[in-house]
Write a protein that holds these residues in place. Structure first.
Motif, mmCIF file in Angstrom:
data_model
loop_
_atom_site.group_PDB
_atom_site.id
_atom_site.type_symbol
_atom_site.label_atom_id
_atom_site.label_comp_id
_atom_site.label_asym_id
_atom_site.label_seq_id
_atom_site.Cartn_x
_atom_site.Cartn_y
_atom_site.Cartn_z
ATOM 1 N N GLY A 141 14.708 -0.078 -18.726
ATOM 2 C CA GLY A 141 15.878 -0.400 -17.475
ATOM 3 C C GLY A 141 16.743 -1.448 -17.876
ATOM 4 N N ILE A 142 16.079 -2.536 -18.591
ATOM 5 C CA ILE A 142 16.961 -3.670 -19.292
ATOM 6 C C ILE A 142 18.094 -2.999 -20.097
ATOM 7 C CG2 ILE A 142 16.757 -5.681 -20.548
ATOM 8 C CD1 ILE A 142 14.621 -6.844 -19.258
ATOM 9 N N LEU A 171 15.186 -4.657 -11.129
ATOM 10 C CA LEU A 171 14.308 -3.947 -11.979
ATOM 11 C C LEU A 171 12.776 -4.585 -12.088
ATOM 12 C CD1 LEU A 171 16.290 -3.703 -15.326
ATOM 13 C CD2 LEU A 171 15.406 -1.678 -14.139
ATOM 14 N N SER A 172 12.664 -5.859 -11.812
ATOM 15 C CA SER A 172 11.304 -6.565 -12.073
ATOM 16 C C SER A 172 10.420 -6.256 -10.799
ATOM 17 C CB SER A 172 11.546 -8.144 -11.885
ATOM 18 O OG SER A 172 10.349 -8.654 -12.307
ATOM 19 N N VAL A 173 11.087 -6.079 -9.646
ATOM 20 C CA VAL A 173 10.211 -5.812 -8.454
ATOM 21 C C VAL A 173 9.716 -4.481 -8.455
ATOM 22 C CG1 VAL A 173 10.317 -5.501 -5.972
ATOM 23 C CG2 VAL A 173 11.298 -7.355 -7.068
ATOM 24 N N MET A 174 10.666 -3.548 -9.117
ATOM 25 C CA MET A 174 10.012 -2.163 -9.260
ATOM 26 C C MET A 174 8.897 -2.116 -10.002
ATOM 27 S SD MET A 174 11.620 -0.143 -7.304
ATOM 28 C CE MET A 174 12.189 -1.531 -6.139
ATOM 29 N N ALA A 424 8.387 -10.670 -24.027
ATOM 30 C CA ALA A 424 9.760 -10.280 -24.547
ATOM 31 C C ALA A 424 10.823 -10.464 -23.670
ATOM 32 C CB ALA A 424 9.009 -8.994 -25.126
ATOM 33 N N GLY A 425 10.852 -10.063 -22.445
ATOM 34 C CA GLY A 425 11.681 -9.852 -21.505
ATOM 35 C C GLY A 425 12.574 -11.156 -21.327
ATOM 36 N N PHE A 426 12.172 -12.374 -21.575
ATOM 37 C CA PHE A 426 12.795 -13.620 -21.497
ATOM 38 C C PHE A 426 13.585 -13.477 -22.697
ATOM 39 C CE2 PHE A 426 13.202 -18.030 -23.389
ATOM 40 C CZ PHE A 426 13.448 -18.605 -21.991
ATOM 41 N N VAL A 429 16.792 -11.036 -22.010
ATOM 42 C CA VAL A 429 17.800 -11.625 -21.044
ATOM 43 C C VAL A 429 18.456 -12.741 -21.827
ATOM 44 C CG1 VAL A 429 18.212 -12.730 -19.167
ATOM 45 C CG2 VAL A 429 16.432 -10.930 -19.314
ATOM 46 N N LYS A 430 17.670 -13.557 -22.552
ATOM 47 C CA LYS A 430 18.553 -14.689 -23.271
ATOM 48 C C LYS A 430 19.625 -14.192 -24.172
ATOM 49 C CE LYS A 430 17.937 -18.491 -26.389
ATOM 50 N NZ LYS A 430 18.885 -17.753 -27.362
ATOM 51 N N GLU A 431 19.199 -13.153 -25.177
ATOM 52 C CA GLU A 431 20.219 -12.783 -26.074
ATOM 53 C C GLU A 431 21.329 -11.988 -25.442
ATOM 54 O OE1 GLU A 431 20.168 -13.800 -29.127
ATOM 55 O OE2 GLU A 431 18.335 -15.169 -28.546
ATOM 56 N N TYR A 432 21.041 -10.994 -24.640
ATOM 57 C CA TYR A 432 22.172 -10.189 -23.815
ATOM 58 C C TYR A 432 22.961 -11.058 -23.184
ATOM 59 C CZ TYR A 432 20.610 -5.487 -24.687
ATOM 60 O OH TYR A 432 20.284 -4.265 -25.311
#
Length: 466
Positions: A141-142, A171-174, A424-426, A429-432
């Protein structure tokens, strides 16, 4: 609802442990097993599957259990967990791949964005992320949504955080609260919760939580971190490769079909409440997660795949490519089930019963705190969910269905607490978004914490009326 209320019901469910260790030794063994998992994942960067396997063996050794019985417990738990949720994860992956490859996801995005302007845009991003996030894994999703977020922010001259935070919150809540995502499914399986009821209550908790953590919090996040979309990350959309795309209505229908079937089963079970009733027997079958997801996949082959002009050969390739990436997820989920089984078999359930006689901590809060601690240590929401579910599973024995469902949601909320550098999600988000570590902590990490705390708050409020 406190842990002390469950002691009597737990006694009947207790099984003969594979070790004669006392409560002190068992407590040390549990901490040692979790510590091994944490250190292997965070320090040695070992894959979560291997870390959970070694942590389970360490748990048995520290508890004084025979190695052969520890291995048997772990493999048995792994097998039963994969049997319970493995097929569901595979079907979810197929549906997500069909949605992405057919252009159905783009169709949802383009249709909603064409109708959303100005202040409505953050709400549109929440809706897009929530709908697309239903069948997709969090990482997928990300990767799918962040390029859309960057395009919308760039072309519409919107604040990146004002658009991005609502999408990430959806996304996170789902991912944390709503089955058929792996974490909630594993917790439901471990605690023997009713899936349809958990789904219904999860939606009740998810809606206000995502509003607060998404559009509301994004106002403050945009003030704290005011940055433009990074030029090098904004995707340049290629020319349309597909001759046609599936329609918006057909795409939304396909995505929501499994959720609708599972909710229908839950409602009929509550209203009819007669296993011999013909209608309930039909909905029990149609609303089972396996049949619901299988139906969505089969429908999606026509409403998504064939609508996009896919041949039978192309559909076959799409299905094949969807399965390979989930091997790691299945192994992690299975190993988590093995760790849970080992916890129970060494006698942790009886230990919790003995200690809980004088506890005054509400069970929901205890489950949340355990998930929070493991999430902070390992960075993995899935590991936090499956480990916490294993630790509190004995307390769920004999609970009414609504309380068990809320216990699943409390664990799910705790598993999302404060994502940081070991997640990994951190880094995605940081890079994108082209942020520094500090900026990511002030936006993404705070958003995750808001989801966790607010989610727990609504779970506790529901516990007062159910």
């Amino acid at each position: 609802m406190t842990t002390s209320l469950s002691v009597e019901t737990l006694a009947a469910a207790a099984t003969e442990p594979i070790t004669s260790a006392g409560n002190t030794q068992l407590g040390i063994a549990v901490l040692a097993g979790i510590a091994v998992i944490v250190l292997l994942i965070t320090r040695l960067k070992l894959h979560a599957f291997l870390a959970l396997t070694l942590g389970s063996l360490a748990l048995g050794v520290f508890a004084g259990a025979p190695l052969a019985k520890t291995v048997s417990s772990f493999t048995g738990g792994l097998g039963s967990t994969v049997a319970g949720v493995g097929v569901l994860i595979a079907l979810g992956a197929i549906l997500g791949k069909l949605l992405a490859d057919s252009g159905g996801a783009d169709q949802i995005v383009d249709t909603i964005l064409a109708r959303a302007k100005g202040r409505a845009m953050p709400w549109a991003m929440v809706l897009i992320a929530s709908v697309i996030g239903l069948p997709l894994f969090f990482e997928v999703g990300i990767v799918l949504l962040i390029p859309v977020v960057l395009l919308v922010a760039k072309r519409g001259n919107y604040s990146l955080m004002r658009i991005g935070i609502p999408a990430l919150a959806g996304l996170s809540v789902m991912h944390g609260l709503i089955p058929p995502h792996p974490g909630p499914l594993v917790a439901i399986d471990a605690l023997h919760a009713n899936l349809g009821l958990t789904l219904a209550l999860g939606v009740l908790v998810a809606v206000p939580t995502v509003v607060i953590a998404g559009p509301v919090f994004s106002r403050y996040a945009a003030r704290w971190v005011d940055i433009p979309a990074p030029e090098h990350m904004v995707p340049q959309r290629p020319s349309e490769e597909l001759e046609r795309r599936p329609g918006f209505g057909a795409t939304v229908f396909t995505v929501l079909l499994p959720v609708a079937l599972m909710l229908m089963k839950a409602l009929v079970d509550i209203v009819v409440n007669d296993p011999a009733n013909g209608v309930q027997r039909v909905t029990d079958v149609a609303g089972s997660p396996l049949i619901a997801l299988l139906a969505a996949v089969l429908v999606g082959m026509f409403t998504l795949g064939r609508a996009a002009g896919f041949t039978r050969a192309r559909l076959s390739v799409t299905v094949e490519k969807s399965l390979a990436p989930i091997a790691g997820i299945l192994l992690i989920v299975g190993a988590g089930g093995g760790f849970k089984a080992t916890l129970i078999d060494v006698g942790v359930g009886q230990m919790i019963m003995d200690l809980s006689e004088n506890w005054a901590i509400p069970t929901l809060l205890l489950a949340w705190l355990i998930a929070v601690a493991i999430r902070l240590a390992t960075g993995s929401a899935t590991v936090a969910t499956i480990s916490a579910a294993g630790l509190v599973a004995p307390l769920a024995a004999g609970m009414p269905s609504p309380e068990t469902a809320l216990l699943v949601l409390a664990i799910g909320a705790g598993s999302l607490f404060f994502s940081h550098v070991n997640d990994a999600g951190f880094w995605l988000v940081k890079e994108y978004f082209g942020m520094t570590v500090g900026q990511t902590l002030k936006t993404w990490s705070v958003m995750e914490t808001i989801i966790s705390v607010v989610g727990l708050g609504f779970v506790l409020l529901l516990s007062l009326v159910l």
